[in-house]
Motif scaffolding. Structure first.
Motif: not given
Length: 122
Positions: A19-28
């Motif tokens: 399982r790969l993850s793509c984690t975001a930071s920042g708005p919206s």
């Protein structure tokens, strides 16, 4: 601006799952579609899967349909790529990208992660 970080890539054997993850930071982040692409050495970047902003719509490349599942948890600002029945030809650097709408075209995405290496041994 949204920034993306992929994780989860590693060396596995054919038939394994990952399982790969793509984690975001920042708005919206929850308002954006996300796509997964991959690029193997000497080959062009290839579309893998995409998901819309609320997770209600997904689309897959024929090469991974039935084996890979894309999903997202907007409470965690994360999109996942569950990969089952991995094959040696799945070996590539996998990158996630955010865009306004779902697309199989990488130019439609405006921000990318750095990628994570997946290697499938036979």
């Amino acid at each position: 601006q949204v920034q993306l970080v992929e994780s989860g890539g590693t060396l596995v054997q054919a038939g394994d799952s990952l399982r790969l993850s793509c984690t975001a930071s920042g708005p919206s982040f929850s308002t954006y579609a996300v796509g997964w692409f991959r690029q193997a050495p000497g080959k062009e970047r290839e579309f893998v899967a995409t998901i819309n902003s609320d997770g209600g719509q997904t689309y897959y490349a024929d090469s991974v349909k039935g084996r890979f599942t894309i999903s997202r948890d907007n409470t965690k600002n994360t999109v996942y790529l569950q990969m089952n029945s991995l094959k040696p030809e799945d070996t590539a650097v996998y990158s996630c990208a955010a865009g306004v709408v779902m697309s199989i075209i990488y130019r439609r995405y405006f921000t990318w992660g750095q990628g994570t290496q997946v290697t499938v041994s036979s």
